[in-house]
Design a protein around this motif. Sequence first.
Motif, PDB file in Angstrom:
ATOM      1  N   LYS A 328       0.582  -1.018  -0.002  1.00 44.76           N
ATOM      2  CA  LYS A 328       0.352  -0.074  -0.226  1.00 44.76           C
ATOM      3  C   LYS A 328       0.792   1.176   0.081  1.00 44.76           C
ATOM      4  N   GLY A 329       1.833   1.336   0.556  1.00 44.66           N
ATOM      5  CA  GLY A 329       3.028   2.494   0.442  1.00 44.66           C
ATOM      6  C   GLY A 329       3.602   2.527  -0.296  1.00 44.66           C
ATOM      7  N   ASP A 336       2.371  -4.045   8.773  1.00 45.09           N
ATOM      8  CA  ASP A 336       2.148  -4.531   7.094  1.00 45.09           C
ATOM      9  C   ASP A 336       2.096  -5.625   7.264  1.00 45.09           C
ATOM     10  N   HIS A 486       8.687   9.103   5.868  1.00 48.08           N
ATOM     11  CA  HIS A 486       7.024   8.904   6.200  1.00 48.08           C
ATOM     12  C   HIS A 486       6.300  10.071   6.056  1.00 48.08           C
ATOM     13  N   ALA A 487       5.864  10.874   5.479  1.00 47.25           N
ATOM     14  CA  ALA A 487       5.180  11.371   4.841  1.00 47.25           C
ATOM     15  C   ALA A 487       5.005  11.136   3.573  1.00 47.25           C
ATOM     16  N   ASP A 489       5.382   8.004   2.805  1.00 47.32           N
ATOM     17  CA  ASP A 489       4.224   7.087   2.278  1.00 47.32           C
ATOM     18  C   ASP A 489       2.904   7.369   2.881  1.00 47.32           C
ATOM     19  N   CYS A 490       2.716   8.036   4.153  1.00 49.81           N
ATOM     20  CA  CYS A 490       1.488   7.735   4.799  1.00 49.81           C
ATOM     21  C   CYS A 490       0.758   9.276   3.687  1.00 49.81           C
ATOM     22  N   TRP A 491       0.818   9.831   2.756  1.00 53.20           N
ATOM     23  CA  TRP A 491      -0.020  10.056   1.457  1.00 53.20           C
ATOM     24  C   TRP A 491      -0.137   8.848   0.261  1.00 53.20           C
ATOM     25  N   GLN A 492       0.314   8.521   0.215  1.00 46.67           N
ATOM     26  CA  GLN A 492       0.674   7.078  -0.665  1.00 46.67           C
ATOM     27  C   GLN A 492      -0.572   5.875  -0.368  1.00 46.67           C
ATOM     28  N   ARG A 493      -0.162   6.070   1.000  1.00 48.56           N
ATOM     29  CA  ARG A 493      -1.453   4.733   1.602  1.00 48.56           C
ATOM     30  C   ARG A 493      -3.137   5.500   1.470  1.00 48.56           C
ATOM     31  N   ASN A 494      -2.906   6.821   1.263  1.00 48.82           N
ATOM     32  CA  ASN A 494      -3.907   7.264   1.131  1.00 48.82           C
ATOM     33  C   ASN A 494      -4.794   8.171  -0.210  1.00 48.82           C
ATOM     34  N   GLU A 496      -2.773  10.188  -2.058  1.00 50.35           N
ATOM     35  CA  GLU A 496      -2.720  11.274  -2.013  1.00 50.35           C
ATOM     36  C   GLU A 496      -1.785  11.844  -3.026  1.00 50.35           C
TER      37      GLU A 496
END
Length: 544
Positions: A328-329, A336, A486-487, A489-494, A496
């Motif tokens: 996902k990320g 995960d 990290h930022a 990775d978070c955007w990718q999972r969402n 965005e």
Amino acid sequence: MKPIEGYNKLRGGYYTPDKISEFIAEWAIRKTSDSVLEPSCGDGSFLSAITTRYRELGATDEQIRNNVLGIELDDIEAEKSAQYGTTVICKDFFTYYQKEIEGQTQFDVIVGNPPFIRYQHFTEEYRKVAFALMNNHGFHPNRLTNIWLPFLLLSCKALKPNGRVGMVIPAELFQVDYAAEARQFLSTFFDKLTLVTFKRLVFDDIQQEVVLLLGERGCNKHGIRVVELEDMSDLIARGQTCLENTEFKELDHSRDKWVKYYLSNEELELLKRLNNDPRISDATDLFEVNVGLVSGENDFFIMNQATVKEFNLQNSVVPIISRSEQLKGVQLTNEDYNTLIALGKKVFFFAPGNEEFNALTDEQKAYIQWGEKKGFNKNYKCRIRPKWYHVSQTWYADAFLIRQAHLYPRMILNDKKALVTDTLHKVRFLEGIDGKQVAAAFLNTYTFALSETLGRSYGGGVLTFEPGEIRRIRIPMLMASQLDLHAIDCWQRNGEIDKILEYTDASLLQKGLGLSAQEISLLHSVWKKLHSRRMTRKNPRKPI
């Protein structure tokens, strides 16, 4: 291209819609003295259009009979073609070419719709002749070569110095490796190339995307243009006017894919400048890439936790990623992996080691015997191994790369140290390279735009990369050390991606390379244009 029956389908017998034949004939034939060859005339769709075009120009029946030659292997189809008043020869094109055309005859115009037959279905008798002729002209056919390719290339070689070719060709011409030599040849042989493409499939009952290839020799204007139409109704409505006011691009005399010619000259120039910018890193300067693991039978080797428990194989399995949607990320973490286990995903790989059967545990023996009862050991990849149940490994991946991308390619760091199947590619970073920086920097608009010109896309809209194509990707690494993985990775999972690109482009493209906002916007236009085109082709063909 409607399949007539099983036999005709095998021999590539797909008929050309009349409107396409008429369009090409009108473009190609310009005077009654033009000599015309149709090398695979089938039931005569092109011959009908050619005859109509000649009569519009005032040709007599005798001129049509003397100037137009059709060739067709199938005697029943050849008899149908003969009704249009042209000369029709019932023979194999390549044998006839070798005896009657090679070095003896040239034509003003060659038009047609070559058969689409893969190597293994190409009758050996005719294939030998076709490949020998190609070799004589400096081409190098192989086991991937489809029959349409020698039809096209040999037809071109039979053109006069000011001749024209108009053919219905699979869109594979744009991107497959086996047509790379043809792309280079066509770009040097013709002064002007026009490629008419369609956003929606135009041939009945098959998923093969086609282009209309219009090549001209001996003309003043040089270059290549791509005319993109919606569908057949668009061609019918616009006719020859669709060729007007389309921007010509400079022909690149290389084997590169032709997808880039959908772009404007301004877009091409920016890509060309960046592709030659030494500040941007080549993939080969950052990492090695290879295919993932090929088990020979995933239903045996790859299992979920329930199967592991059923056969008591807890000590005989290792982590594996078996599908791209499991990622996902831009990082695969322990958390995960545990989530995938809880969801019942197949993320365990059977790895009993390279041991003789008698040295294995009772649980391993039982599982292997279960697999043999299922016949898994008889699969080709399994039966050629010294021990069918042991899959040898090369190197563990530092990261994975999406092999078939729906939206965009992505690199995922393998923090879990899992194996991976060949649904993804595995990556190993070169010494001294910070993989976190590479994974973060991979997601930028320039790399996305470039990747659309490097990968290959078929009817389903998926962008596919083989290792050789991945090796040609370039990544702007200046300022990559400032990116927050990290930022990202978070955007990718969402989901965005817009936030990711806004962030990475500001660091990598604006600060790192000094690109202006307008240039970054232009790159975004390149990516979106090519991305949208391949995704549009996922939709079914609309009726006319």
